[in-house]
Scaffold this active site. Structure first.
Site, PDB file in Angstrom:
ATOM      1  N   PRO A 288       0.821  -1.212   0.000  1.00  0.00           N
ATOM      2  CG  PRO A 288       0.074  -0.932   2.212  1.00  0.00           C
ATOM      3  CD  PRO A 288       0.846  -1.871   1.313  1.00  0.00           C
ATOM      4  CE1 TYR A 330      -2.347  10.395 -12.719  1.00  0.00           C
ATOM      5  CE2 TYR A 330      -2.191  11.583 -10.652  1.00  0.00           C
ATOM      6  CZ  TYR A 330      -1.629  10.780 -11.610  1.00  0.00           C
ATOM      7  OH  TYR A 330      -0.337  10.347 -11.443  1.00  0.00           O
ATOM      8  CB  CYS A 356       2.417  30.776 -17.352  1.00  0.00           C
ATOM      9  SG  CYS A 356       2.982  32.128 -16.355  1.00  0.00           S
ATOM     10  CE1 TYR A 385       2.016   7.353  -5.940  1.00  0.00           C
ATOM     11  CE2 TYR A 385      -0.141   7.225  -4.901  1.00  0.00           C
ATOM     12  CZ  TYR A 385       1.004   6.613  -5.357  1.00  0.00           C
ATOM     13  OH  TYR A 385       1.130   5.251  -5.234  1.00  0.00           O
TER      14      TYR A 385
END
Ligand code: LLP
Length: 427
Positions: A288, A330, A356, A385
């Site tokens: 995990p 995502y 930008c 992440y």
């Protein structure tokens, strides 16, 4: 052992309703003042609570929880997890160096995954004496045999099979279908184990599978492991004895629901895994990442400006896509909460960074309580992440990181400086 998931299931909360947000008992305002923003803040207590949930759920089995380093590779977090018995799943020589720097004694609890291990990375891992290589192709098995022979080191390996199971998640992080680059087809595994038997430097240690990430339902894990277990029985009949099953990582959290119960989710997962592996008495490994660290972390950022343009309101923060790319990459959802609530009505805003690119947003048309320039907001569930996928895009130094342990907070990574960014370059 039963572990209550309640006190830390969301470590970022106000101590009383209406008060400013804290991490455990530590004020986020105080941390932002001391360490500046943007700032990643992690709760060590919650990370350990999550580890304990897995340990308890698989208490009946011989097991090793190999934390997926890629989710958050902060040395202090690796050290914390290693001290509580975790092993590690790594995908590069760099991640191995991190484990060796943080907890050298944990080298023997490391499994090495990834489709493109180089000879140099394999050598590093062989010399470190890692537990096992998760081999993802025939070519890699040959390379592993050659390196092991050259270094005269025995290489334990597991073949990572691709179970061809569909897991409902974002297409970029789904890995268990035959069209994906990961693992080898179940039907080629036997031939690979047989071929490996001809090298005295290779030792078949186990079999592994990983079907993807941020998977909410336990069902695909069960389906994948049933196939793996069936293959293990077939291999036994063919004379290949598998003593270790690595079930991979991928258990998802709920980025929306504030009353998400991590204990229940781990139990459902364990039930599916245990049912699929009923009768298997060898060792179980799991990998995990997100589940251990995502909800333990928040990205605290200061509002630089509130810009009204026609019907739109943009809340511009000092954090940007380079600090947390999940929404841009995502379309991921992260709850955004003002650290110190102001009175007034929530309104729909876009929360964006200064980079930008139009893709540099944290939320679009999100109902957000009123905020003004100078206010702090926290992007929740950012422990996995987040920092690990950060970059220096737009020559932006990466944030500092703070670990909260009980009542104390300490800096575990200082903020980068522009000098750090320029240092490797030559004119
Ligand atoms: N084991 C292997 C072989 C993996 O490839 C991964 C994740 C894990 C374990 C850990 O999976 P987890 O338990 O964290 O779901 N950047 C994406 C997630 C990428 C996952 C890649 N592999 C995101 O932010 O959602």
């Amino acid at each position: 052992m039963t572990v209550s998931s309640k006190p830390f299931s969301r470590p970022f909360h106000p101590p009383q309703p209406g008060a400013a947000l804290h991490c455990g008992t530590v004020s986020l305002e105080a941390l932002a003042k001391q360490f500046g923003t943007p700032l990643y803040v992690y709760s060590a207590d919650q990370i350990l609570e999550r580890l304990a949930l897995f340990q308890a759920a698989f208490a009946e089995r011989d097991r090793l929880i190999c934390y997926a380093v890629k989710a958050n590779s902060a040395l202090a977090i690796l050290k914390l997890l290693a001290a509580h018995g975790a092993g590690f799943d790594i995908v590069s020589g760099g991640e191995l160096e991190r484990v060796l720097a943080a907890a050298p004694e944990a080298a023997e609890r490391v499994v090495f995954s990834g489709v493109g291990k180089t000879a140099a990375e394999i050598d590093l891992a062989l010399n470190a004496g890692i537990l096992s290589f998760n081999v993802e192709s025939e070519g890699e098995l040959d390379l592993l045999a050659a390196r092991a022979q050259k270094l005269r080191k025995h290489a334990r390996f597991a073949i990572r099979v691709n179970p061809d199971v569909f897991a409902e998640t974002h297409p970029y992080i789904s890995t268990g279908l035959h069209e994906h680059k990961f693992g080898v087809a179940m039907k080629t595994a036997l031939a690979m184990y047989k071929r490996a038997a001809s090298s005295k430097w290779l030792e078949a240690h186990g079999i592994s599978v990983h079907i993807g990430s941020q998977i909410a339902s336990a069902e695909p894990f069960g389906a994948a492991l049933e196939r793996v277990h069936k293959l293990v029985r077939q291999l036994a009949k063919a004379g290949v004895e598998i003593r270790v099953i690595d079930a991979g990582g991928g258990l998802g959290i709920d980025y929306y629901n504030r009353s998400f119960d991590p204990g229940k989710r781990v139990q459902a997962y364990a039930k599916a895994v245990n049912a699929a592996l009923d009768g298997f008495s060898g060792k179980l490994l799991i990998e995990p990442g997100r589940f251990l660290v995502a909800q333990a972390g928040a990205l605290v950022t200061r509002v630089v400006n509130v810009k009204r343009s026609g019907k739109k309101t943009f809340v511009i923060t000092d954090a940007a896509m380079n600090d947390l790319i999940r929404p841009a990459l995502y379309q991921a959802h992260h709850e955004i909460v003002p650290v110190k609530p102001r009175s007034g009505k929530a309104r729909a805003v876009d929360v964006v960074g200064p980079v930008c690119e139009t893709g540099d947003f944290f939320a679009r048309d999100r109902e957000l309580a009123p905020v003004e320039p100078g206010d702090l907001v926290a992007l929740l569930d950012a422990g996995a992440y987040g920092m690990a996928q950060s970059s220096n895009y737009n020559t932006r130094p990466r944030p500092a990181e703070v670990l909260v342990e009980g009542r104390t907070a300490r800096l575990i990574r200082r903020r980068e400086t522009i000098a750090d960014l320029l240092a490797p370059e030559m004119i």
